[in-house]
Design a protein around this motif. Structure first.
Motif, mmCIF file in Angstrom:
data_model
loop_
_atom_site.group_PDB
_atom_site.id
_atom_site.type_symbol
_atom_site.label_atom_id
_atom_site.label_comp_id
_atom_site.label_asym_id
_atom_site.label_seq_id
_atom_site.Cartn_x
_atom_site.Cartn_y
_atom_site.Cartn_z
ATOM 1 N N LEU A 186 0.770 -1.402 -0.191
ATOM 2 C CA LEU A 186 0.091 -0.145 0.460
ATOM 3 C C LEU A 186 1.099 0.972 -0.413
ATOM 4 C CD1 LEU A 186 -2.341 -2.004 0.519
ATOM 5 C CD2 LEU A 186 -3.213 -0.677 1.731
ATOM 6 N N THR A 187 2.096 1.278 0.709
ATOM 7 C CA THR A 187 2.715 2.171 0.639
ATOM 8 C C THR A 187 3.185 2.679 -1.303
ATOM 9 O OG1 THR A 187 3.449 1.807 2.400
ATOM 10 C CG2 THR A 187 5.623 2.966 1.766
ATOM 11 N N LEU A 188 4.001 1.530 -1.533
ATOM 12 C CA LEU A 188 3.678 2.039 -2.663
ATOM 13 C C LEU A 188 2.991 2.043 -4.533
ATOM 14 C CD1 LEU A 188 6.939 -1.404 -3.121
ATOM 15 C CD2 LEU A 188 7.135 0.832 -3.224
ATOM 16 N N PHE A 189 1.734 1.365 -3.425
ATOM 17 C CA PHE A 189 0.877 1.830 -4.945
ATOM 18 C C PHE A 189 -0.566 1.875 -4.354
ATOM 19 C CE2 PHE A 189 3.637 -2.503 -6.243
ATOM 20 C CZ PHE A 189 4.319 -1.791 -6.779
ATOM 21 N N GLY A 190 -0.283 2.396 -3.233
ATOM 22 C CA GLY A 190 -1.923 2.797 -2.878
ATOM 23 C C GLY A 190 -2.995 1.543 -2.631
ATOM 24 N N THR A 191 -3.758 1.713 -1.907
ATOM 25 C CA THR A 191 -4.843 0.776 -1.375
ATOM 26 C C THR A 191 -5.989 0.264 -3.026
ATOM 27 O OG1 THR A 191 -5.517 2.323 0.355
ATOM 28 C CG2 THR A 191 -7.328 0.490 -0.389
ATOM 29 N N PRO A 192 -5.262 -0.886 -2.797
ATOM 30 C CA PRO A 192 -6.133 -2.048 -4.214
ATOM 31 C C PRO A 192 -7.697 -1.276 -4.341
ATOM 32 C CG PRO A 192 -6.230 -2.866 -2.743
ATOM 33 C CD PRO A 192 -5.680 -2.072 -1.698
ATOM 34 N N GLN A 193 -8.083 -2.064 -5.810
ATOM 35 C CA GLN A 193 -9.588 -2.043 -5.947
ATOM 36 C C GLN A 193 -10.486 -3.738 -5.065
ATOM 37 O OE1 GLN A 193 -10.025 -2.450 -10.221
ATOM 38 N NE2 GLN A 193 -10.761 -0.301 -10.485
ATOM 39 N N ALA A 194 -9.444 -4.275 -5.432
ATOM 40 C CA ALA A 194 -9.605 -5.695 -4.840
ATOM 41 C C ALA A 194 -9.332 -6.858 -4.422
ATOM 42 C CB ALA A 194 -11.378 -6.456 -5.672
ATOM 43 N N VAL A 195 -9.991 -7.733 -3.428
ATOM 44 C CA VAL A 195 -8.271 -8.321 -2.661
ATOM 45 C C VAL A 195 -8.695 -9.913 -2.941
ATOM 46 C CG1 VAL A 195 -7.503 -8.856 -0.733
ATOM 47 C CG2 VAL A 195 -7.801 -7.016 -0.871
ATOM 48 N N TYR A 196 -8.347 -10.635 -3.368
ATOM 49 C CA TYR A 196 -8.542 -12.156 -3.493
ATOM 50 C C TYR A 196 -6.992 -13.014 -2.257
ATOM 51 C CZ TYR A 196 -10.059 -17.002 -5.416
ATOM 52 O OH TYR A 196 -10.302 -17.969 -5.297
ATOM 53 N N SER A 197 -7.950 -14.049 -2.172
ATOM 54 C CA SER A 197 -7.164 -14.739 -1.008
ATOM 55 C C SER A 197 -6.731 -16.011 -1.097
ATOM 56 C CB SER A 197 -6.544 -13.994 0.015
ATOM 57 O OG SER A 197 -7.741 -14.265 1.594
ATOM 58 N N ASP A 198 -6.365 -16.889 -0.253
ATOM 59 C CA ASP A 198 -6.008 -18.054 0.025
ATOM 60 C C ASP A 198 -5.642 -18.355 1.145
ATOM 61 O OD1 ASP A 198 -6.548 -20.908 0.182
ATOM 62 O OD2 ASP A 198 -4.832 -21.203 -1.681
ATOM 63 N N LEU A 199 -5.778 -18.609 2.426
ATOM 64 C CA LEU A 199 -5.517 -18.800 3.659
ATOM 65 C C LEU A 199 -5.453 -20.052 4.369
ATOM 66 C CD1 LEU A 199 -6.812 -15.540 5.441
ATOM 67 C CD2 LEU A 199 -4.648 -15.152 3.629
ATOM 68 N N ALA A 200 -4.192 -20.254 4.432
ATOM 69 C CA ALA A 200 -3.924 -21.396 4.963
ATOM 70 C C ALA A 200 -3.391 -22.713 5.636
ATOM 71 C CB ALA A 200 -4.059 -22.480 3.492
ATOM 72 N N THR A 201 -3.436 -23.723 6.266
ATOM 73 C CA THR A 201 -3.019 -24.342 7.498
ATOM 74 C C THR A 201 -2.107 -25.450 6.583
ATOM 75 O OG1 THR A 201 -3.501 -23.677 9.384
ATOM 76 C CG2 THR A 201 -1.755 -25.242 9.731
ATOM 77 N N LEU A 202 -0.771 -25.176 6.054
ATOM 78 C CA LEU A 202 -0.189 -26.444 4.723
ATOM 79 C C LEU A 202 0.695 -27.402 5.987
ATOM 80 C CD1 LEU A 202 0.410 -24.829 2.052
ATOM 81 C CD2 LEU A 202 -1.634 -25.961 2.773
ATOM 82 N N ARG A 203 1.349 -26.565 7.025
ATOM 83 C CA ARG A 203 2.518 -27.832 7.996
ATOM 84 C C ARG A 203 1.615 -28.884 8.635
ATOM 85 N NH1 ARG A 203 6.378 -23.777 11.089
ATOM 86 N NH2 ARG A 203 4.106 -23.042 11.106
ATOM 87 N N PRO A 204 2.261 -30.048 8.709
ATOM 88 C CA PRO A 204 1.477 -31.038 9.574
ATOM 89 C C PRO A 204 1.902 -30.550 11.176
ATOM 90 C CG PRO A 204 3.146 -31.994 8.128
ATOM 91 C CD PRO A 204 3.067 -30.503 7.357
ATOM 92 N N GLY A 205 0.436 -31.230 11.540
ATOM 93 C CA GLY A 205 0.161 -30.330 12.984
ATOM 94 C C GLY A 205 0.013 -29.031 12.971
ATOM 95 N N GLY A 206 -0.183 -28.355 11.939
ATOM 96 C CA GLY A 206 -0.292 -26.570 12.302
ATOM 97 C C GLY A 206 -1.549 -25.944 12.259
ATOM 98 N N GLY A 207 -1.414 -25.666 13.193
ATOM 99 C CA GLY A 207 -2.497 -24.949 14.315
ATOM 100 C C GLY A 207 -3.442 -23.285 13.446
ATOM 101 N N ALA A 208 -2.102 -22.952 12.759
ATOM 102 C CA ALA A 208 -2.550 -21.466 13.181
ATOM 103 C C ALA A 208 -2.040 -20.960 11.117
ATOM 104 C CB ALA A 208 -1.475 -20.406 13.071
ATOM 105 N N VAL A 209 -2.922 -20.100 10.643
ATOM 106 C CA VAL A 209 -2.334 -20.076 8.938
ATOM 107 C C VAL A 209 -0.733 -20.380 9.416
ATOM 108 C CG1 VAL A 209 -2.845 -17.670 7.353
ATOM 109 C CG2 VAL A 209 -4.506 -18.928 8.596
ATOM 110 N N ASP A 210 0.114 -20.610 7.668
ATOM 111 C CA ASP A 210 1.491 -20.767 7.586
ATOM 112 C C ASP A 210 1.418 -20.793 6.350
ATOM 113 O OD1 ASP A 210 0.636 -23.366 6.911
ATOM 114 O OD2 ASP A 210 1.605 -24.547 8.315
ATOM 115 N N TYR A 211 0.101 -20.469 5.705
ATOM 116 C CA TYR A 211 0.701 -20.658 3.660
ATOM 117 C C TYR A 211 -0.330 -19.080 3.724
ATOM 118 C CZ TYR A 211 -0.386 -20.767 -0.958
ATOM 119 O OH TYR A 211 -1.058 -20.367 -2.150
ATOM 120 N N PHE A 212 -0.010 -18.422 2.708
ATOM 121 C CA PHE A 212 -1.059 -17.440 2.130
ATOM 122 C C PHE A 212 -0.447 -17.113 0.442
ATOM 123 C CE2 PHE A 212 1.430 -14.475 4.963
ATOM 124 C CZ PHE A 212 2.017 -13.330 4.340
ATOM 125 N N HIS A 213 -1.599 -16.238 0.325
ATOM 126 C CA HIS A 213 -1.877 -16.100 -1.303
ATOM 127 C C HIS A 213 -2.293 -15.153 -1.324
ATOM 128 C CE1 HIS A 213 0.113 -15.711 -5.750
ATOM 129 N NE2 HIS A 213 -1.468 -16.127 -5.544
#
Length: 344
Positions: A186-213
């Motif tokens: 946001l410092t470089l480009f300002g606020t976007p028009q929209a957001v699309y995301s994938d938040l996931a827990t991929l590590r075995p035994g993980g309990g919180a988000v450890d991956y995002f795209h």
């Protein structure tokens, strides 16, 4: 000269101990007046002469304290900030500033009502690699940006028993590393028009988000924020394509590791990033190795001191924090729904 800003840190875990305490102690115009902690022996092992308050209420009731720095688990930020502002203190909150936009608006309203300053510790605006990329964009070396990938990957296969990696409000990589990347974007480009995301827990035994795209959609370009805790090849930092050239940067700013190793802010080599990025010219195919700017996290606190002395505009404002929080909230909503979320 104005009196030094007497500052108290609430919390003495990794963030308070490794980042805030040394930076405050090595910033002109500030003095570390105390730490709020239930473990005074741990504090005195690092800072033997520092006053330790057993509870936040005692620090907030101390009339000699000017500034409160909140470096506690994320789900405690809002209540502590409001209490500090109501006590007449200026407030710095470590990122993310709050759990959601509603909490942030409560903090903002309280700061406005009590005429106090509050800001978010977005230290990675002063990473060497980020400053270098910003300079390239400011001088139009790449032309108009069409695509920007911003990465913060790690290789941490073992899930550690700490609040950041356990399930719960405010835990996980999106709140932690995503807050940095969103602020940089946001410092470089300002606020976007929209957001699309994938938040996931991929590590075995993980309990919180450890991956995002997270894809930020703008009119004429796209920005991707990415992190994975199981990336053995984790050196990519930025990959930016423009109408004139592309820029690739590997390696991470060295300041965090210097602080973790017990180094001192401002020591020889402080803020120097030895891994140069490469600028690729589109028309000629020529490659240019780009010297990195020097990073310095103390610039965040330098600005805060200057602002409170009436000498500078605030660098990290509540309004900017709100825009970052809108992106954080939208990514949660998008990942849960599987749909793009508009920020118009």
């Amino acid at each position: 000269m104005p009196s030094p800003l007497r500052t108290v840190i609430i919390g003495f875990g990794l963030v308070g101990r490794v980042f805030h305490a040394p930076l405050i102690r090595h910033t002109h115009g500030m003095t570390l007046g105390g730490v709020v902690s239930s473990r005074p022996d741990d504090v005195h092992a690092e800072l033997p002469d520092i006053e330790v308050y057993p509870a936040a209420e005692q620090a907030l009731g101390d009339p000699t304290v000017d500034l409160i720095v909140i470096a506690t688990p994320n789900d405690t930020h809002a209540d502590l900030a409001v209490a500090a502002l109501e006590a007449g203190k200026h407030v710095v909150i470590d990122k993310p500033v709050a759990l959601d936009g509603e909490e942030l608006e409560r903090i903002t309203a309280c700061a406005r009502h009590h005429d106090r300053v509050f800001s978010v510790f977005q230290n990675r605006r002063w990473d060497a690699d980020f400053l270098t990329l910003k300079a390239l964009l400011d001088t139009d070396r790449l032309g108009s940006v069409t695509r920007c990938h911003m990465h913060f990957d790690r290789f941490r296969p073992e899930v550690r028993d700490r609040w950041r990696e356990r399930p719960g409000p405010g835990s996980g990589a999106w709140y932690d590393l995503g807050a940095h990347l969103a602020d940089q974007a946001l410092t470089l480009f300002g606020t976007p028009q929209a957001v699309y995301s994938d938040l996931a827990t991929l590590r075995p035994g993980g309990g919180a988000v450890d991956y995002f795209h997270v894809l930020l959609r703008y009119d004429h370009h796209r920005v991707v924020l990415s992190s994975h805790a199981l990336s053995a090849c984790n050196s990519l930092r930025y990959a930016v394509d423009g109408t004139r050239a592309s820029y690739i940067k590997h390696g991470i700013d060295t300041q965090e590791q210097t602080l973790r190793d017990g180094g001192t802010p401002g020591q020889p080599g402080w803020g120097e990033d030895p891994v140069r990025g490469v600028l690729y010219q589109g028309e000629t195919g020529e490659q240019e190795s780009i010297n990195n700017a020097r990073g310095d996290y103390r610039a965040y606190y330098d600005n805060l001191v200057a602002h409170l002395n009436g000498e500078a505009d605030l660098a990290v404002t509540p309004e900017q924090a709100l825009e970052v929080m809108r992106v954080i909230d939208a990514a949660h909503e998008s990942s849960a729904s599987g749909r793009e979320v508009s920020l118009d």
